[in-house]
Design a protein around this motif. Structure first.
Motif, short mmCIF file in Angstrom:
data_model
loop_
_atom_site.label_atom_id
_atom_site.label_comp_id
_atom_site.label_asym_id
_atom_site.label_seq_id
_atom_site.Cartn_x
_atom_site.Cartn_y
_atom_site.Cartn_z
N LYS A 73 -76.80 -11.23 -39.74
CA LYS A 73 -77.39 -10.78 -41.00
C LYS A 73 -77.53 -11.90 -42.02
O LYS A 73 -78.43 -11.87 -42.86
N THR A 74 -76.66 -12.90 -41.93
CA THR A 74 -76.64 -13.95 -42.96
C THR A 74 -77.27 -15.26 -42.50
O THR A 74 -77.28 -16.23 -43.25
N HIS A 75 -77.81 -15.30 -41.28
CA HIS A 75 -78.46 -16.52 -40.78
C HIS A 75 -79.93 -16.23 -40.48
O HIS A 75 -80.29 -15.12 -40.10
N ARG A 76 -80.75 -17.26 -40.61
CA ARG A 76 -82.18 -17.11 -40.35
C ARG A 76 -82.54 -17.39 -38.89
O ARG A 76 -83.51 -16.84 -38.37
N PHE A 77 -81.77 -18.25 -38.24
CA PHE A 77 -82.10 -18.66 -36.88
C PHE A 77 -80.85 -18.60 -36.00
O PHE A 77 -79.73 -18.71 -36.50
N VAL A 78 -81.08 -18.42 -34.70
CA VAL A 78 -79.96 -18.44 -33.76
C VAL A 78 -80.36 -19.28 -32.55
O VAL A 78 -81.48 -19.19 -32.04
N ILE A 79 -79.45 -20.15 -32.12
CA ILE A 79 -79.68 -20.94 -30.92
C ILE A 79 -79.68 -20.01 -29.71
O ILE A 79 -78.70 -19.32 -29.44
N ALA A 80 -80.80 -19.96 -28.99
CA ALA A 80 -80.93 -19.10 -27.82
C ALA A 80 -81.29 -19.93 -26.59
O ALA A 80 -82.08 -19.51 -25.74
N MET A 81 -80.72 -21.13 -26.53
CA MET A 81 -80.97 -22.02 -25.40
C MET A 81 -80.06 -21.62 -24.24
O MET A 81 -78.85 -21.55 -24.40
N GLU A 82 -80.65 -21.37 -23.09
CA GLU A 82 -79.88 -20.91 -21.94
C GLU A 82 -79.13 -22.06 -21.28
O GLU A 82 -79.49 -23.23 -21.44
N ASN A 83 -78.09 -21.72 -20.52
CA ASN A 83 -77.35 -22.77 -19.80
C ASN A 83 -78.18 -23.37 -18.66
O ASN A 83 -77.92 -24.48 -18.22
N SER A 84 -79.18 -22.61 -18.20
CA SER A 84 -80.14 -23.12 -17.21
C SER A 84 -81.54 -22.83 -17.73
O SER A 84 -81.84 -21.70 -18.10
N ALA A 85 -82.38 -23.84 -17.76
CA ALA A 85 -83.74 -23.68 -18.26
C ALA A 85 -84.66 -23.30 -17.11
O ALA A 85 -85.35 -24.15 -16.53
N CYS A 86 -84.65 -22.02 -16.76
CA CYS A 86 -85.38 -21.55 -15.58
C CYS A 86 -86.43 -20.51 -15.97
O CYS A 86 -86.25 -19.77 -16.94
N MET A 87 -87.50 -20.48 -15.20
CA MET A 87 -88.60 -19.58 -15.47
C MET A 87 -88.12 -18.13 -15.54
O MET A 87 -87.47 -17.64 -14.62
N GLU A 88 -88.42 -17.48 -16.65
CA GLU A 88 -88.13 -16.06 -16.90
C GLU A 88 -86.64 -15.76 -17.09
O GLU A 88 -86.27 -14.60 -17.25
N TYR A 89 -85.80 -16.80 -17.07
CA TYR A 89 -84.37 -16.56 -17.27
C TYR A 89 -84.11 -16.45 -18.77
O TYR A 89 -83.90 -17.45 -19.45
N VAL A 90 -84.14 -15.23 -19.26
CA VAL A 90 -84.00 -14.95 -20.70
C VAL A 90 -82.89 -13.93 -20.87
O VAL A 90 -83.04 -12.76 -20.50
N THR A 91 -81.77 -14.36 -21.42
CA THR A 91 -80.62 -13.47 -21.55
C THR A 91 -80.59 -12.82 -22.93
O THR A 91 -81.54 -12.91 -23.70
N GLU A 92 -79.45 -12.20 -23.23
CA GLU A 92 -79.32 -11.49 -24.51
C GLU A 92 -79.46 -12.42 -25.71
O GLU A 92 -79.74 -11.97 -26.82
N LYS A 93 -79.29 -13.73 -25.50
CA LYS A 93 -79.40 -14.68 -26.62
C LYS A 93 -80.77 -14.59 -27.28
O LYS A 93 -80.89 -14.49 -28.50
N ALA A 94 -81.82 -14.65 -26.46
CA ALA A 94 -83.18 -14.60 -27.01
C ALA A 94 -83.52 -13.20 -27.51
O ALA A 94 -84.29 -13.05 -28.46
N PHE A 95 -82.96 -12.19 -26.88
CA PHE A 95 -83.25 -10.82 -27.30
C PHE A 95 -82.60 -10.48 -28.64
O PHE A 95 -82.81 -9.39 -29.17
N ARG A 96 -81.85 -11.41 -29.19
CA ARG A 96 -81.29 -11.17 -30.52
C ARG A 96 -82.38 -11.13 -31.59
O ARG A 96 -82.11 -10.77 -32.73
N TYR A 97 -83.62 -11.50 -31.20
CA TYR A 97 -84.71 -11.40 -32.17
C TYR A 97 -84.85 -9.98 -32.69
O TYR A 97 -85.26 -9.76 -33.83
N LYS A 98 -84.50 -9.01 -31.87
CA LYS A 98 -84.63 -7.62 -32.31
C LYS A 98 -83.57 -7.26 -33.35
O LYS A 98 -83.66 -6.22 -33.99
#
Length: 369
Positions: free
Chosen positions: A207-232
């Motif tokens: 609630k108090t931050h504008r951005f969140v680091i959503a870099m995965e431990n492996s940079a693989c095609m379509e590998y998108v975990t809950e980190k990136a889904f925090r946009y919601k």
């Protein structure tokens, strides 16, 4: 007492998922044989996803405790989580048209992805996972309705949030975070920084931050975990690569590191978004659209539909289950960005050197005359 309680819960779940069953068609039943990520009730994840996908077909997903009073032959499919399946704990028999599903949300190259190699060929005949190369796609999360007002943005008085548990990763994100931390205001949390985060604290940090680091431990095609889904949760994710998350989360909801040639460009963009609320709000345009991100291909519905048509699922036609391989992973995203930063720093160094040289020559010229 615990056995009676589990039996009661299992019966309630079966009754719950049987609602709406038509008298003319038997509803397929899928058994969750193993736990997943420590959960023995992850079958509810599939049931909820089936509902989210608005599937016209109905299926029942039940936990293994349900199997105690049933034959394994009573189930149309059995799900095994790749990190939890063990050779010494497998069903004793199997129907010829019964699907054995290997379920994994791990990145390629993870040891769990090698699970199928420990078993005889064709033991598992379908895969369930985040990649579109799986037989049935199951994203980590899905888009939900949300709303963000400018008043809420005003409460975001901190810049970047980083919650990191994997300290040495294949993607090299830790090197990039270290460089960014020297240039930007980053709140560091997670086991890598000795500061664990509880659920309530996480909500407050978002609630108090504008951005969140959503870099995965492996940079693989379509590998998108809950980190990136925090946009919601109304925060802007910072991902490593735009193409790796394509079609999984809205294209205008995140910032991709590989959109920039160097850290300086990235830093300037963050600074602009910190000052300009209207520009920042553009990352939430997805709230006004009816996007179905997070339920691509409706994989669970596809599974359910296949089971309704199970007459076509004869054993001889089933493929040997394999997961996407590590060739779908990027190796040098972080390196390229840091190389760009090194180049910029070197150019700045050379420029400063040229200026100092001119000043020195001017000094000699003045002194001579």
């Amino acid at each position: 007492f615990m056995w009676i309680w589990q039996k009661f819960l299992s019966t309630c779940l079966v009754l719950r998922y049987s609602n709406g069953e038509s008298s003319g068609e038997q509803i397929p039943t899928i058994l969750a044989w193993t736990p997943a990520f420590g959960s023995h009730v992850y079958h509810t994840w599939f049931q909820d996803r089936l509902r989210d996908e608005k599937c016209p077909k109905q299926c029942k997903f039940v936990p293994r405790v349900h199997e105690r009073n049933h034959s394994i032959a009573d189930y149309d499919a059995v799900v095994f989580h790749s990190r939890d399946v063990e050779l010494r704990d497998l069903p004793k028999s199997r129907k010829s048209d019964q699907l054995y599903l290997l379920f994994s949300l791990e990145a390629p190259g993870n040891r769990a992805e090698e699970t199928h190699k420990w078993f005889p060929p064709f033991y598992f005949n379908r895969t369930v996972g985040y990649s579109s190369l799986n037989d049935y796609v199951y994203d980590y999360d899905r888009l939900v309705d949300a709303n963000l007002t400018k008043d809420a943005v005003k409460s975001k008085n901190h810049s970047i949030l980083a919650i990191i548990s994997g300290c040495r990763t294949a993607s090299g994100r830790e090197s990039l975070i270290k460089v960014l931390w020297a240039h930007l205001n980053i709140t560091l949390r997670g086991s890598c920084y000795g500061k664990s985060v509880s659920g309530d604290e996480l909500d407050n940090l978002i609630k108090t931050h504008r951005f969140v680091i959503a870099m995965e431990n492996s940079a693989c095609m379509e590998y998108v975990t809950e980190k990136a889904f925090r946009y919601k949760s109304l925060i802007v994710p910072i991902v490593l690569s735009r193409k790796l998350v394509k079609d999984i989360i809205p294209a205008d909801s995140f910032i991709a590191v590989d959109d920039f040639d160097n850290v300086t460009e990235f830093k300037d963009r963050i600074s602009t978004l910190e000052r300009n609320e209207d520009e920042y709000m553009k990352y939430f345009a997805w709230m006004k659209r009816e996007d179905d991100f997070g339920i691509r291909n409706k994989g669970v519905c596809k599974l359910c539909t296949d089971l309704h048509n199970r007459r076509s699922l004869i054993h001889s036609s089933l493929a040997n289950a394999v997961f996407p391989d590590a060739n779908l992973c990027e190796r040098r995203i972080v390196d390229r960005l840091l190389e760009g930063e090194t180049r910029v720093e070197w150019e700045q160094f050379v420029f400063k050197g040229e200026v100092l040289t001119l000043i020195f020559l001017l000094f000699l010229f003045i002194r001579r005359f």
